[in-house]
Design an enzyme around this catalytic site. Structure first.
Site, PDB file in Angstrom:
ATOM      1  N   ALA A 283      23.248  -0.976  60.597  1.00 15.49           N
ATOM      2  CA  ALA A 283      23.447  -1.029  62.048  1.00 15.49           C
ATOM      3  C   ALA A 283      23.920  -2.426  62.445  1.00 15.49           C
ATOM      4  O   ALA A 283      24.651  -2.584  63.432  1.00 15.49           O
ATOM      5  CB  ALA A 283      22.164  -0.666  62.771  1.00 15.49           C
ATOM      6  N   THR A 284      23.516  -3.427  61.694  1.00 12.56           N
ATOM      7  CA  THR A 284      23.984  -4.787  61.992  1.00 12.56           C
ATOM      8  C   THR A 284      25.515  -4.824  61.931  1.00 12.56           C
ATOM      9  O   THR A 284      26.167  -5.388  62.813  1.00 12.56           O
ATOM     10  CB  THR A 284      23.372  -5.789  60.979  1.00 12.56           C
ATOM     11  OG1 THR A 284      21.947  -5.758  61.123  1.00 12.56           O
ATOM     12  CG2 THR A 284      23.885  -7.192  61.197  1.00 12.56           C
TER      13      THR A 284
ATOM     14  N   ASN B  47      12.845  -3.035  69.551  1.00  8.06           N
ATOM     15  CA  ASN B  47      12.206  -3.005  68.228  1.00  8.06           C
ATOM     16  C   ASN B  47      10.885  -3.765  68.186  1.00  8.06           C
ATOM     17  O   ASN B  47      10.055  -3.534  67.318  1.00  8.06           O
ATOM     18  CB  ASN B  47      13.152  -3.560  67.163  1.00  8.06           C
ATOM     19  CG  ASN B  47      13.728  -4.906  67.529  1.00  8.06           C
ATOM     20  OD1 ASN B  47      14.320  -5.063  68.594  1.00  8.06           O
ATOM     21  ND2 ASN B  47      13.553  -5.884  66.672  1.00  8.06           N
TER      22      ASN B  47
ATOM     23  N   HIS C  19      17.598   3.774  57.806  1.00 11.97           N
ATOM     24  CA  HIS C  19      16.257   3.466  57.286  1.00 11.97           C
ATOM     25  C   HIS C  19      15.174   3.455  58.354  1.00 11.97           C
ATOM     26  O   HIS C  19      13.989   3.352  58.039  1.00 11.97           O
ATOM     27  CB  HIS C  19      16.262   2.176  56.463  1.00 11.97           C
ATOM     28  CG  HIS C  19      16.386   0.885  57.213  1.00 11.97           C
ATOM     29  ND1 HIS C  19      15.301   0.081  57.450  1.00 11.97           N
ATOM     30  CD2 HIS C  19      17.450   0.255  57.732  1.00 11.97           C
ATOM     31  CE1 HIS C  19      15.707  -1.010  58.094  1.00 11.97           C
ATOM     32  NE2 HIS C  19      17.008  -0.928  58.278  1.00 11.97           N
TER      33      HIS C  19
ATOM     34  N   THR D 204      34.616   1.781  50.072  1.00 13.64           N
ATOM     35  CA  THR D 204      34.276   3.091  49.507  1.00 13.64           C
ATOM     36  C   THR D 204      32.899   3.506  50.001  1.00 13.64           C
ATOM     37  O   THR D 204      31.935   2.747  49.868  1.00 13.64           O
ATOM     38  CB  THR D 204      34.272   3.015  47.961  1.00 13.64           C
ATOM     39  OG1 THR D 204      35.559   2.548  47.546  1.00 13.64           O
ATOM     40  CG2 THR D 204      33.974   4.360  47.335  1.00 13.64           C
TER      41      THR D 204
ATOM     42  N   CYS E   1      12.262  -9.722  61.548  1.00 10.33           N
ATOM     43  CA  CYS E   1      13.222 -10.813  61.374  1.00 10.33           C
ATOM     44  C   CYS E   1      12.608 -12.121  61.829  1.00 10.33           C
ATOM     45  O   CYS E   1      12.777 -13.153  61.197  1.00 10.33           O
ATOM     46  CB  CYS E   1      14.480 -10.556  62.194  1.00 10.33           C
ATOM     47  SG  CYS E   1      15.024  -8.870  62.068  1.00 10.33           S
TER      48      CYS E   1
HETATM   49  N1  PLP Z   1      18.840  -3.119  66.035  1.00 16.27           N
HETATM   50  C1  PLP Z   1      17.524  -2.905  66.073  1.00 16.27           C
HETATM   51  C2  PLP Z   1      16.871  -2.599  67.376  1.00 16.27           C
HETATM   52  C3  PLP Z   1      16.760  -2.967  64.913  1.00 16.27           C
HETATM   53  O1  PLP Z   1      15.448  -2.754  64.963  1.00 16.27           O
HETATM   54  C4  PLP Z   1      17.418  -3.240  63.685  1.00 16.27           C
HETATM   55  C5  PLP Z   1      16.641  -3.384  62.429  1.00 16.27           C
HETATM   56  O2  PLP Z   1      15.622  -4.042  62.401  1.00 16.27           O
HETATM   57  C6  PLP Z   1      18.802  -3.441  63.691  1.00 16.27           C
HETATM   58  C7  PLP Z   1      19.476  -3.374  64.883  1.00 16.27           C
HETATM   59  C8  PLP Z   1      19.553  -3.711  62.427  1.00 16.27           C
HETATM   60  O3  PLP Z   1      19.602  -2.545  61.618  1.00 16.27           O
HETATM   61  P1  PLP Z   1      19.994  -2.632  60.082  1.00 16.27           P
HETATM   62  O4  PLP Z   1      18.739  -2.940  59.347  1.00 16.27           O
HETATM   63  O5  PLP Z   1      20.538  -1.270  59.733  1.00 16.27           O
HETATM   64  O6  PLP Z   1      21.030  -3.688  59.950  1.00 16.27           O
END
Ligand code: PLP
Length: 372
Positions: free
Chosen positions: A69-70, A149, A196, A232, A315
């Site tokens: 997602a990052t 989060n 995940h 890929t 984080c």
């Molecule tokens: N955005 C939120 C709200 C999250 O909680 C997280 C992961 O901790 C992310 C983005 C980033 O996701 P990823 O671990 O897939 O990079």
């Protein structure tokens, strides 16, 4: 171990591991190659895409897989700026966003983009009047997450998207913590999700894009994802994400009821002296972020090694810095350092949750007895 860190990551569902297994073992074909085996892998990727799109549940767009997602959030922000029409040079976001949004916005600010960061109230929610005041014809994109989060609060995403659209801006929603947990409202043009957090594998995310709002590519190469994202794809990871998304869709009501029951237990079991950080009402109830005067949260975590819970966010935990989210809701450094986060969900049992909470409560009181 009692695992209460569902916002950091979730246990991989058995069904997901089983679905991934053949793709991790014998089915190694490249899904972008024209062989029969490649075509079989490509078909599996498309089934997974459909499963993720159904779990996102929005109409009028499609999903591209990313490495996380990052990456999806970086792509949405940087690629939208890249495509910006002349005169649209402002981004609006919120102080409590994930680092994947805030740090990318900071980088873009260094490139000359005008970035506005909205504050939140004590409840963790933005004031829509603040947003109204900031919106003008120069705004390109408004980026606001659905479920936070760290403190689990739910922002009014549909209303935010409506206001953004009124001035011709796009809306990006980080729905990483929302997918499978709360409905994703209609409105956003771009939505980032991650496998995940829904009992799928790590190392795969996705960006849902409304047709016509696709950002410019930021990763160049073979253009495997419709020319928009290169690299890929891993059929094993895509299939795992798809299986997790399918399960989340099928179990939506069951998972919701389970989390509501656990929340009820938690609130009842919580002894005196704890305060909930952020709104209790506009909140995903699988997140409990609480503080206690004088608590040394880092020491508490070190003392209770067989319970997995967290300081603020995963984080922020390693950095020694107090959480930016807790600071944004008005907590002092001291209060932020006295805060702990629990995340629970599908595989958490009532007994383990109550057991963990009573041990945490006892250990917190013992700290205070020693200090007194
Ligand atoms: N955005 C939120 C709200 C999250 O909680 C997280 C992961 O901790 C992310 C983005 C980033 O996701 P990823 O671990 O897939 O990079």
């Amino acid at each position: 171990m009692i695992y209460l860190d569902y916002q950091a990551t979730t246990p991989v569902a058995l069904e997901v591991a089983q679905a991934m297994r053949p793709w991790a073992e014998e089915k190694f074909a490249n899904p972008h190659s024209p062989s029969r085996w490649g075509a079989e892998a490509a078909a599996a990727v498309e089934v997974a895409r459909d499963q993720v799109e159904r779990a996102v549940g929005l109409l009028g767009g499609s999903v591209a897989f990313t490495g996380s997602a990052t990456e999806a959030l970086n792509w949405a922000l940087k690629g939208t700026v890249e495509n910006a029409p002349p005169g649209r040079d402002r981004l609006i976001t919120v102080a409590t966003e994930h680092a994947a949004v805030l740090d990318t916005c900071e980088w873009l600010a260094g490139e000359g983009v005008d970035v506005t960061i909205l504050p939140v109230g004590q409840d963790g929610l933005i004031d829509l009047d603040d947003l109204r005041r900031e919106l003008d014809e120069r705004v390109l994109l408004v980026a606001v997450m659905l479920v936070n989060n760290e403190i689990g609060v739910i922002q009014p995403v549909a209303e935010i998207a409506r206001l953004a659209h009124e001035v011709g801006a796009l809306m990006l929603c980080d729905a990483v913590q929302g997918l499978g947990r709360v409905p994703i409202p209609e409105g956003p043009d771009l939505v980032a999700v991650s496998a995940h957090k829904i009992h799928g594998p790590k190392g795969i995310g996705a960006l849902w894009m409304r047709k016509g709002a696709e950002p410019a590519p930021i990763i160049h190469g073979g253009g495997q994802e419709r020319g928009l994202r290169s690299g890929t794809l891993s059929p094993a990871l895509c299939v795992g994400f798809g299986a997790a998304a399918k399960l989340a869709s099928e179990r939506r009501d069951q998972d919701h009821q389970h989390v509501e029951r656990l929340w009820g237990e938690v609130i009842e079991a919580l002894g005196p002296g704890w305060t909930i950080n952020g709104s209790s009402a506009a909140r995903y109830h699988g997140n409990l972020n609480i503080r206690r005067d004088g608590l040394d949260a880092a020491r508490l975590i070190a003392d209770l090694r067989d319970i997995a819970f967290s300081l603020g966010s995963a984080c922020a935990s390693g950095s020694g810095r107090p959480s930016h989210v807790l600071r944004a809701i008005g907590l002092s450094d001291r209060e932020a350092r006295s805060s702990i986060r629990f995340g629970f969900g599908r595989y958490t049992t009532q007994d383990e949750l109550v057991d963990a909470l009573s041990r945490i409560d006892a250990a917190a009181r013992a700290q205070q007895d020693i200090a007194a």
